[in-house]
Design a protein around this motif. Structure first.
Motif, PDB file in Angstrom:
ATOM      1  N   ARG A   1       1.002  -1.017   0.120  1.00 59.41           N
ATOM      2  CA  ARG A   1       0.138   0.063  -0.146  1.00 59.41           C
ATOM      3  C   ARG A   1       1.393   1.704  -0.234  1.00 59.41           C
ATOM      4  O   ARG A   1       1.704   1.087   0.440  1.00 59.41           O
ATOM      5  CB  ARG A   1      -1.118   0.136   0.659  1.00 59.41           C
ATOM      6  N   ARG A   2       0.798   1.999  -0.851  1.00 57.44           N
ATOM      7  CA  ARG A   2       1.584   4.117  -0.981  1.00 57.44           C
ATOM      8  C   ARG A   2       0.587   4.949  -0.611  1.00 57.44           C
ATOM      9  O   ARG A   2      -0.294   4.874  -2.404  1.00 57.44           O
ATOM     10  CB  ARG A   2       2.246   3.264  -2.343  1.00 57.44           C
ATOM     11  N   GLY A   3      -0.255   5.147  -0.097  1.00 57.09           N
ATOM     12  CA  GLY A   3      -1.107   6.057   0.400  1.00 57.09           C
ATOM     13  C   GLY A   3      -2.573   5.118  -0.193  1.00 57.09           C
ATOM     14  O   GLY A   3      -2.853   4.349   0.714  1.00 57.09           O
ATOM     15  N   THR A   4      -2.885   5.533  -0.613  1.00 62.20           N
ATOM     16  CA  THR A   4      -4.865   5.219  -0.634  1.00 62.20           C
ATOM     17  C   THR A   4      -4.702   4.255  -2.156  1.00 62.20           C
ATOM     18  O   THR A   4      -5.488   3.148  -1.898  1.00 62.20           O
ATOM     19  CB  THR A   4      -5.478   6.049  -1.221  1.00 62.20           C
ATOM     20  N   TRP A   5      -3.500   3.738  -2.954  1.00 61.04           N
ATOM     21  CA  TRP A   5      -3.282   3.015  -3.313  1.00 61.04           C
ATOM     22  C   TRP A   5      -2.890   1.321  -3.057  1.00 61.04           C
ATOM     23  O   TRP A   5      -2.002   1.264  -2.219  1.00 61.04           O
ATOM     24  CB  TRP A   5      -2.878   3.475  -5.158  1.00 61.04           C
ATOM     25  N   VAL A   6      -3.109   0.702  -3.734  1.00 55.42           N
ATOM     26  CA  VAL A   6      -2.804  -1.065  -3.849  1.00 55.42           C
ATOM     27  C   VAL A   6      -1.968  -1.092  -4.812  1.00 55.42           C
ATOM     28  O   VAL A   6      -2.421  -1.245  -6.244  1.00 55.42           O
ATOM     29  CB  VAL A   6      -3.617  -2.074  -3.347  1.00 55.42           C
ATOM     30  N   TYR A   7      -0.927  -1.659  -4.552  1.00 53.01           N
ATOM     31  CA  TYR A   7       0.551  -1.914  -6.008  1.00 53.01           C
ATOM     32  C   TYR A   7       1.281  -3.432  -5.777  1.00 53.01           C
ATOM     33  O   TYR A   7       1.349  -3.635  -5.069  1.00 53.01           O
ATOM     34  CB  TYR A   7       2.007  -0.606  -5.923  1.00 53.01           C
ATOM     35  N   TYR A   8       0.718  -3.860  -7.088  1.00 57.43           N
ATOM     36  CA  TYR A   8       1.368  -5.724  -6.957  1.00 57.43           C
ATOM     37  C   TYR A   8       2.239  -5.999  -7.801  1.00 57.43           C
ATOM     38  O   TYR A   8       2.439  -4.883  -8.619  1.00 57.43           O
ATOM     39  CB  TYR A   8      -0.589  -6.449  -7.729  1.00 57.43           C
ATOM     40  N   ARG A   9       2.826  -7.066  -7.758  1.00 51.49           N
ATOM     41  CA  ARG A   9       3.824  -7.320  -8.621  1.00 51.49           C
ATOM     42  C   ARG A   9       3.578  -8.886  -8.388  1.00 51.49           C
ATOM     43  O   ARG A   9       2.932  -9.637  -7.491  1.00 51.49           O
ATOM     44  CB  ARG A   9       5.466  -7.355  -7.571  1.00 51.49           C
ATOM     45  N   VAL A  10       4.859  -9.785  -9.181  1.00 60.34           N
ATOM     46  CA  VAL A  10       4.360 -11.490  -9.278  1.00 60.34           C
ATOM     47  C   VAL A  10       5.392 -11.430  -8.845  1.00 60.34           C
ATOM     48  O   VAL A  10       6.205 -10.908  -8.817  1.00 60.34           O
ATOM     49  CB  VAL A  10       4.450 -11.415 -10.413  1.00 60.34           C
ATOM     50  N   ALA A  11       5.056 -12.391  -7.793  1.00 54.86           N
ATOM     51  CA  ALA A  11       6.451 -13.239  -6.859  1.00 54.86           C
ATOM     52  C   ALA A  11       6.993 -14.463  -7.428  1.00 54.86           C
ATOM     53  O   ALA A  11       6.457 -14.646  -8.046  1.00 54.86           O
ATOM     54  CB  ALA A  11       5.285 -14.003  -5.557  1.00 54.86           C
ATOM     55  N   PRO A  12       8.457 -13.914  -7.750  1.00 59.35           N
ATOM     56  CA  PRO A  12       9.103 -14.629  -8.690  1.00 59.35           C
ATOM     57  C   PRO A  12       9.128 -16.425  -8.417  1.00 59.35           C
ATOM     58  O   PRO A  12       8.983 -16.966  -9.200  1.00 59.35           O
ATOM     59  CB  PRO A  12      10.227 -13.648  -8.783  1.00 59.35           C
ATOM     60  N   GLY A  13       8.715 -16.687  -6.752  1.00 60.71           N
ATOM     61  CA  GLY A  13       9.197 -18.280  -6.486  1.00 60.71           C
ATOM     62  C   GLY A  13       8.741 -18.743  -6.882  1.00 60.71           C
ATOM     63  O   GLY A  13       8.719 -19.628  -7.508  1.00 60.71           O
ATOM     64  N   PRO A  14       7.001 -19.202  -6.695  1.00 63.30           N
ATOM     65  CA  PRO A  14       6.245 -19.574  -7.125  1.00 63.30           C
ATOM     66  C   PRO A  14       5.507 -19.712  -8.991  1.00 63.30           C
ATOM     67  O   PRO A  14       5.711 -20.820  -9.033  1.00 63.30           O
ATOM     68  CB  PRO A  14       4.586 -18.592  -7.101  1.00 63.30           C
ATOM     69  N   LEU A  15       5.989 -18.465  -9.315  1.00 60.85           N
ATOM     70  CA  LEU A  15       6.244 -18.544 -10.484  1.00 60.85           C
ATOM     71  C   LEU A  15       7.503 -19.792 -11.187  1.00 60.85           C
ATOM     72  O   LEU A  15       6.713 -20.156 -11.879  1.00 60.85           O
ATOM     73  CB  LEU A  15       6.032 -17.112 -11.671  1.00 60.85           C
ATOM     74  N   ALA A  16       8.408 -19.073 -11.006  1.00 60.73           N
ATOM     75  CA  ALA A  16       9.036 -20.079 -11.137  1.00 60.73           C
ATOM     76  C   ALA A  16       9.037 -21.789 -10.752  1.00 60.73           C
ATOM     77  O   ALA A  16       9.014 -22.571 -11.571  1.00 60.73           O
ATOM     78  CB  ALA A  16      10.388 -19.702 -10.596  1.00 60.73           C
ATOM     79  N   ALA A  17       9.177 -21.861  -9.829  1.00 67.80           N
ATOM     80  CA  ALA A  17       8.217 -22.871  -9.575  1.00 67.80           C
ATOM     81  C   ALA A  17       7.193 -23.787 -10.364  1.00 67.80           C
ATOM     82  O   ALA A  17       7.467 -24.870 -10.817  1.00 67.80           O
ATOM     83  CB  ALA A  17       7.501 -23.677  -8.006  1.00 67.80           C
ATOM     84  N   MET A  18       5.790 -22.881 -10.683  1.00 66.55           N
ATOM     85  CA  MET A  18       5.120 -23.916 -11.670  1.00 66.55           C
ATOM     86  C   MET A  18       5.608 -24.132 -12.894  1.00 66.55           C
ATOM     87  O   MET A  18       5.569 -25.242 -13.778  1.00 66.55           O
ATOM     88  CB  MET A  18       4.128 -22.697 -11.157  1.00 66.55           C
ATOM     89  N   ALA A  19       6.400 -23.103 -13.625  1.00 61.30           N
ATOM     90  CA  ALA A  19       7.016 -23.330 -14.728  1.00 61.30           C
ATOM     91  C   ALA A  19       8.123 -24.207 -15.093  1.00 61.30           C
ATOM     92  O   ALA A  19       7.904 -25.192 -15.588  1.00 61.30           O
ATOM     93  CB  ALA A  19       8.442 -21.793 -15.311  1.00 61.30           C
ATOM     94  N   GLY A  20       8.700 -24.897 -13.678  1.00 64.99           N
ATOM     95  CA  GLY A  20       9.559 -25.935 -13.751  1.00 64.99           C
ATOM     96  C   GLY A  20       8.807 -27.232 -13.335  1.00 64.99           C
ATOM     97  O   GLY A  20       9.305 -28.196 -13.770  1.00 64.99           O
ATOM     98  N   LEU A  21       7.668 -27.166 -12.859  1.00 67.26           N
ATOM     99  CA  LEU A  21       6.862 -27.934 -13.069  1.00 67.26           C
ATOM    100  C   LEU A  21       6.674 -28.955 -14.167  1.00 67.26           C
ATOM    101  O   LEU A  21       6.085 -29.570 -14.688  1.00 67.26           O
ATOM    102  CB  LEU A  21       5.820 -28.265 -12.076  1.00 67.26           C
ATOM    103  N   LEU A  22       6.320 -27.580 -15.514  1.00 64.91           N
ATOM    104  CA  LEU A  22       5.895 -28.077 -16.286  1.00 64.91           C
ATOM    105  C   LEU A  22       6.765 -28.176 -17.423  1.00 64.91           C
ATOM    106  O   LEU A  22       6.180 -27.843 -18.352  1.00 64.91           O
ATOM    107  CB  LEU A  22       4.752 -26.960 -16.477  1.00 64.91           C
ATOM    108  N   THR A  23       7.898 -27.995 -16.654  1.00 65.87           N
ATOM    109  CA  THR A  23       9.531 -28.298 -17.977  1.00 65.87           C
ATOM    110  C   THR A  23       9.074 -29.760 -18.686  1.00 65.87           C
ATOM    111  O   THR A  23       9.733 -30.690 -17.458  1.00 65.87           O
ATOM    112  CB  THR A  23      10.567 -27.759 -17.869  1.00 65.87           C
ATOM    113  N   ALA A  24       9.527 -30.303 -19.190  1.00 65.22           N
ATOM    114  CA  ALA A  24       9.767 -31.446 -19.349  1.00 65.22           C
ATOM    115  C   ALA A  24      11.205 -31.622 -19.879  1.00 65.22           C
ATOM    116  O   ALA A  24      12.446 -30.864 -20.134  1.00 65.22           O
ATOM    117  CB  ALA A  24       9.178 -31.143 -21.549  1.00 65.22           C
ATOM    118  N   THR A  25      11.773 -33.041 -18.963  1.00 67.12           N
ATOM    119  CA  THR A  25      12.736 -33.268 -19.297  1.00 67.12           C
ATOM    120  C   THR A  25      13.492 -34.142 -20.068  1.00 67.12           C
ATOM    121  O   THR A  25      14.594 -34.719 -20.680  1.00 67.12           O
ATOM    122  CB  THR A  25      13.477 -33.793 -17.741  1.00 67.12           C
ATOM    123  N   ARG A  26      12.737 -34.624 -21.154  1.00 69.03           N
ATOM    124  CA  ARG A  26      13.009 -35.484 -22.167  1.00 69.03           C
ATOM    125  C   ARG A  26      12.581 -35.297 -23.278  1.00 69.03           C
ATOM    126  O   ARG A  26      12.232 -34.207 -23.843  1.00 69.03           O
ATOM    127  CB  ARG A  26      12.334 -36.796 -21.707  1.00 69.03           C
TER     128      ARG A  26
END
Length: 120
Positions: free
Chosen positions: A95-120
């Motif tokens: 929260r900054r003043g009256t507004w809320v600013y959002y960011r993508v959390a990098p850890g979960p996004l990387a974990a989701m991408a890693g889970l869906l990465t093919a290894t073969r």
């Protein structure tokens, strides 16, 4: 001074993100499957996916709620969906003043991408 908004569920960050093997490499543990399912479930709603995309693609890597709320639903519904994304650990907010600013959390996004990465 800014007030950080805390989620009701623990937020996963890059240092605590599960390092799940790709689904093609090994089977998931029950705990990892539950954690990853919560993240995928949060993104399974079209409005949440659009909000997440708007935050992720916004200039500077963060977006004010005032810049992303036009997704065809009321402002209280936008707040509800953003809360669900925060609870799943996919977004962080500040929260900054009256507004809320959002960011993508990098850890979960990387974990989701890693889970869906093919290894073969």
């Amino acid at each position: 001074m800014s007030n950080l908004i805390s989620a009701e569920l623990p937020v996963v960050d890059a240092s605590t993100a599960p390092c799940c093997p790709p689904v093609t490499a090994a089977s998931l543990s029950e705990a990892d499957a539950e954690r990853m399912a919560a993240m995928f479930k949060a993104l399974s709603d079209p409005v949440r996916l659009r909000l997440f995309s708007r935050v992720a693609s916004h200039a500077g890597g963060e977006a004010c709620v005032c810049d992303i709320q036009d997704v065809g639903v009321s402002q209280p519904t936008v707040s509800h969906h953003l809360k669900k994304l925060r609870e799943a650990g996919l977004l962080t907010s500040e929260r900054r003043g009256t507004w809320v600013y959002y960011r993508v959390a990098p850890g979960p996004l990387a974990a989701m991408a890693g889970l869906l990465t093919a290894t073969r």
